[in-house]
Design an enzyme around this catalytic site. Structure first.
Site, PDB file in Angstrom:
ATOM      1  N   THR A  97     -30.962  11.479  -2.636  1.00 35.02           N
ATOM      2  CA  THR A  97     -29.621  12.013  -2.402  1.00 35.02           C
ATOM      3  C   THR A  97     -29.663  12.835  -1.115  1.00 35.02           C
ATOM      4  O   THR A  97     -30.328  13.875  -1.061  1.00 35.02           O
ATOM      5  CB  THR A  97     -29.183  12.913  -3.578  1.00 35.02           C
ATOM      6  OG1 THR A  97     -29.299  12.157  -4.780  1.00 35.02           O
ATOM      7  CG2 THR A  97     -27.741  13.375  -3.393  1.00 35.02           C
ATOM      8  N   LYS A 172     -22.121   9.576  -4.695  1.00 34.94           N
ATOM      9  CA  LYS A 172     -23.175  10.347  -5.375  1.00 34.94           C
ATOM     10  C   LYS A 172     -22.863  11.848  -5.335  1.00 34.94           C
ATOM     11  O   LYS A 172     -23.109  12.567  -6.305  1.00 34.94           O
ATOM     12  CB  LYS A 172     -24.519  10.049  -4.707  1.00 34.94           C
ATOM     13  CG  LYS A 172     -25.663  10.927  -5.145  1.00 34.94           C
ATOM     14  CD  LYS A 172     -26.137  10.676  -6.576  1.00 34.94           C
ATOM     15  CE  LYS A 172     -27.221  11.686  -6.961  1.00 34.94           C
ATOM     16  NZ  LYS A 172     -27.772  11.491  -8.268  1.00 34.94           N
ATOM     17  N   LYS A 240     -30.211  21.387  -3.645  1.00 35.44           N
ATOM     18  CA  LYS A 240     -30.078  20.573  -2.423  1.00 35.44           C
ATOM     19  C   LYS A 240     -28.756  19.812  -2.433  1.00 35.44           C
ATOM     20  O   LYS A 240     -28.018  19.808  -1.446  1.00 35.44           O
ATOM     21  CB  LYS A 240     -31.256  19.595  -2.339  1.00 35.44           C
ATOM     22  CG  LYS A 240     -30.998  18.377  -1.454  1.00 35.44           C
ATOM     23  CD  LYS A 240     -32.193  17.422  -1.434  1.00 35.44           C
ATOM     24  CE  LYS A 240     -32.434  16.615  -2.694  1.00 35.44           C
ATOM     25  NZ  LYS A 240     -31.445  15.575  -2.960  1.00 35.44           N
TER      26      LYS A 240
HETATM   27  P1  NAP Z   1     -39.894  14.312  -7.096  1.00 38.61           P
HETATM   28  O1  NAP Z   1     -40.429  14.028  -8.440  1.00 38.61           O
HETATM   29  O2  NAP Z   1     -40.012  15.679  -6.512  1.00 38.61           O
HETATM   30  O3  NAP Z   1     -40.557  13.251  -6.086  1.00 38.61           O
HETATM   31  C1  NAP Z   1     -40.347  13.297  -4.708  1.00 38.61           C
HETATM   32  C2  NAP Z   1     -41.186  12.221  -4.037  1.00 38.61           C
HETATM   33  O4  NAP Z   1     -40.898  12.230  -2.633  1.00 38.61           O
HETATM   34  C3  NAP Z   1     -42.697  12.474  -4.177  1.00 38.61           C
HETATM   35  O5  NAP Z   1     -43.332  11.231  -4.262  1.00 38.61           O
HETATM   36  C4  NAP Z   1     -43.019  13.176  -2.862  1.00 38.61           C
HETATM   37  O6  NAP Z   1     -44.348  12.992  -2.470  1.00 38.61           O
HETATM   38  C5  NAP Z   1     -42.120  12.411  -1.919  1.00 38.61           C
HETATM   39  N1  NAP Z   1     -41.820  13.151  -0.696  1.00 38.61           N
HETATM   40  C6  NAP Z   1     -41.018  14.244  -0.563  1.00 38.61           C
HETATM   41  N2  NAP Z   1     -40.965  14.626   0.723  1.00 38.61           N
HETATM   42  C7  NAP Z   1     -41.740  13.760   1.411  1.00 38.61           C
HETATM   43  C8  NAP Z   1     -42.068  13.629   2.777  1.00 38.61           C
HETATM   44  N3  NAP Z   1     -41.605  14.480   3.711  1.00 38.61           N
HETATM   45  N4  NAP Z   1     -42.889  12.611   3.139  1.00 38.61           N
HETATM   46  C9  NAP Z   1     -43.365  11.755   2.219  1.00 38.61           C
HETATM   47  N5  NAP Z   1     -43.084  11.821   0.903  1.00 38.61           N
HETATM   48  C10 NAP Z   1     -42.279  12.819   0.509  1.00 38.61           C
HETATM   49  O7  NAP Z   1     -38.360  13.985  -6.989  1.00 38.61           O
HETATM   50  P2  NAP Z   1     -37.450  12.991  -7.870  1.00 38.61           P
HETATM   51  O8  NAP Z   1     -36.923  13.718  -9.055  1.00 38.61           O
HETATM   52  O9  NAP Z   1     -38.167  11.703  -8.046  1.00 38.61           O
HETATM   53  O10 NAP Z   1     -36.202  12.819  -6.871  1.00 38.61           O
HETATM   54  C11 NAP Z   1     -36.324  12.081  -5.664  1.00 38.61           C
HETATM   55  C12 NAP Z   1     -34.944  11.920  -5.031  1.00 38.61           C
HETATM   56  O11 NAP Z   1     -34.064  11.276  -5.963  1.00 38.61           O
HETATM   57  C13 NAP Z   1     -34.265  13.244  -4.644  1.00 38.61           C
HETATM   58  O12 NAP Z   1     -33.511  13.076  -3.470  1.00 38.61           O
HETATM   59  C14 NAP Z   1     -33.364  13.514  -5.834  1.00 38.61           C
HETATM   60  O13 NAP Z   1     -32.267  14.329  -5.474  1.00 38.61           O
HETATM   61  C15 NAP Z   1     -32.943  12.099  -6.201  1.00 38.61           C
HETATM   62  N6  NAP Z   1     -32.542  11.922  -7.619  1.00 38.61           N
HETATM   63  C16 NAP Z   1     -33.314  12.421  -8.635  1.00 38.61           C
HETATM   64  C17 NAP Z   1     -32.891  12.226  -9.958  1.00 38.61           C
HETATM   65  C18 NAP Z   1     -33.676  12.767 -11.133  1.00 38.61           C
HETATM   66  O14 NAP Z   1     -33.142  12.748 -12.257  1.00 38.61           O
HETATM   67  N7  NAP Z   1     -34.915  13.227 -10.950  1.00 38.61           N
HETATM   68  C19 NAP Z   1     -31.728  11.519 -10.230  1.00 38.61           C
HETATM   69  C20 NAP Z   1     -30.995  10.999  -9.182  1.00 38.61           C
HETATM   70  C21 NAP Z   1     -31.415  11.217  -7.878  1.00 38.61           C
HETATM   71  P3  NAP Z   1     -45.504  14.040  -2.899  1.00 38.61           P
HETATM   72  O15 NAP Z   1     -46.005  13.590  -4.229  1.00 38.61           O
HETATM   73  O16 NAP Z   1     -46.493  13.932  -1.816  1.00 38.61           O
HETATM   74  O17 NAP Z   1     -44.865  15.417  -2.951  1.00 38.61           O
END
Ligand code: NAP
Length: 294
Positions: A97, A172, A240
Site C-alpha cells: 500500500t 485501497k 503509514k
Molecule cells: P511485513 O510482514 O512487515 O513484511 C514486509 C516485507 O517487505 C519483508 O519481507 C521485508 O523484508 C520487505 N521489505 C521492507 N522494506 C524493504 C526494502 N527497503 N527492501 C527490501 N525489502 C523490504 O509486512 P506485511 O504485513 O507483509 O505488509 C506488506 C505490505 O502489504 C505493506 O505495504 C502493507 O501495508 C500491505 N498490506 C498488508 C496487509 C496485512 O494484513 N498484513 C494487508 C494488506 C496490505 P525484511 O524481512 O528484510 O524486513
C-alpha cells in the site's frame, strides 16, 4: 513462465506459497535472509534466491509486497533493483500500500524502461492471504493485467481491474478508511460490553450476524478478547496508510474527521508501546487500538 516474488513478509510469504502450491514456477527473494518466509516457500515447492538479480532475471511476472513508498522505489528503481535486471516487457505488480501518487510515478519510471507496472494493493488481511481469498485492486493498463491475471487468481478471489495507474491504490486508501474507522466501533463495542458487565464474547458471537457485523468484528474481535495483539496487519502499516490518505488529500484533515480520530487512537497505542519498552512500537496488530481505551 517464471514468476519472481520479492518480499516474503507476512503477506508476501502466504501469497508466494499459494502460487507455489498451485504449481507455478515461483522464485522468492527476501532482503533479510533466513526468515520464516523462505522456509515456507521452499516447503510449498517454490524456490528461493539469495540475490534480487538472480530472482528477477528471466522472470515474465514480478510481484512485490514490501512496506512504504521508499521501500518499493528502492526495490524497483534503486541501485541493484528490479529495473536493472528484469527483462524488458516484464509485468511488475506491487501489492504494497503506497497510495496513488507514488504508484503513478513508478508506472512512469518503469514504463520508460519498457516495463509494465500495475499497482495491485490487496485487502483481506493475513487470513485472506493464507486462504487465497484476497481482494486485489489493480490499476494500470489492461494488457499487463490480463497477463498477470492467472497468477492473481491463485492468490485472491475478488480481483478487479479498477482503471488506469493509481486506481488500485486510490481504492485501497478508501478501504483503509473503512478498516480504520471500523476498528473504532469494534473496540468501543467491546469496551462498553466490559463496562456494562456483559460477556464480550457475545458481542462477537451474536452481533457478527447482525447489521453491525464486520470483517474486523468477526476476525479481530476474538483476538482482542484474548488480548492477542500479534499482527495480522501491523499498526505501523496502518499508520503509514493513514499518513498516505492525508498526503493524497494535501493534508486536509478536516475532510475526513473519522479517519483523523482513528489516526489519533492508533498513534496513542504506538506511544503506549514506546513507554512499554520501545522496540515493539508499531509491531502489534491494529486490533491493539483496544489498548487506547484503557
Ligand atoms: P511485513 O510482514 O512487515 O513484511 C514486509 C516485507 O517487505 C519483508 O519481507 C521485508 O523484508 C520487505 N521489505 C521492507 N522494506 C524493504 C526494502 N527497503 N527492501 C527490501 N525489502 C523490504 O509486512 P506485511 O504485513 O507483509 O505488509 C506488506 C505490505 O502489504 C505493506 O505495504 C502493507 O501495508 C500491505 N498490506 C498488508 C496487509 C496485512 O494484513 N498484513 C494487508 C494488506 C496490505 P525484511 O524481512 O528484510 O524486513
Amino acid at each position: 513462465m517464471k514468476i519472481a516474488y520479492l518480499g516474503l513478509g507476512l503477506m508476501g510469504q502466504a501469497m508466494a506459497v499459494n502460487l507455489a502450491r498451485a504449481g507455478l514456477d515461483v522464485v522468492g527473494w527476501n532482503r533479510t535472509p533466513g526468515k520464516s518466509g523462505e522456509k515456507a516457500l521452499l516447503e510449498a515447492g517454490g524456490k528461493v534466491e539469495k540475490s534480487l538479480e538472480t530472482a528477477v532475471t528471466g522472470a515474465a511476472v514480478i510481484f512485490t509486497c514490501l512496506g512504504d513508498i521508499g521501500d518499493v522505489e528502492q526495490v524497483l528503481l534503486g541501485k541493484g533493483g528490479v529495473a536493472e535486471f528484469a527483462p524488458a516487457g516484464a509485468v511488475i505488480a506491487d501489492f504494497s500500500t503506497i497510495g496513488p501518487e507514488a504508484a503513478k510515478r513508478i508506472y512512469g519510471a518503469l514504463g520508460a524502461k519498457g516495463m509494465r507496472f500495475l499497482d495491485a494493493p490487496v485487502t483481506g488481511g493475513d487470513v485472506g492471504a493464507r486462504n487465497a481469498t484476497l481482494t486485489i485492486m489493480v490499476g494500470g493498463d489492461e494488457k499487463p493485467f490480463q497477463t498477470a491475471l492467472f497468477a492473481f487468481e491463485k492468490m485472491g478471489k475478488n480481483i478487479k481491474h479498477c482503471g488506469p495507474s493509481g486506481s488500485g491504490q486510490a481504492l485501497k486508501l478508501c478501504n483503509q478508511i473503512l478498516c480504520a474507522v471500523n476498528m473504532i466501533s469494534v473496540c468501543e463495542a467491546l469496551h462498553l460490553a466490559e463496562r456494562l458487565g456483559v460477556d464480550e464474547n457475545l458481542v462477537v458471537d451474536v452481533l457478527s450476524a447482525g447489521a453491525g457485523g464486520s470483517w474486523a468484528l468477526t476476525n479481530l474481535g476474538p483476538r482482542i478478547i484474548k488480548e492477542d495483539f500479534e499482527p495480522g496487519f501491523a499498526l505501523k502499516h496502518m499508520l503509514k496508510d493513514l499518513r498516505l490518505v492525508f498526503e493524497n488529500v494535501d493534508g486536509q484533515a478536516d475532510l475526513l474527521p473519522g479517519t483523523k480520530l482513528a489516526q489519533d487512537l492508533f498513534r496513542k497505542v504506538g506511544e503506549t508501546d514506546i513507554s512499554n519498552g520501545g522496540s515493539a512500537n508499531g509491531a502489534r496488530g491494529t486490533q491493539a487500538m483496544r489498548l487506547a481505551y484503557e
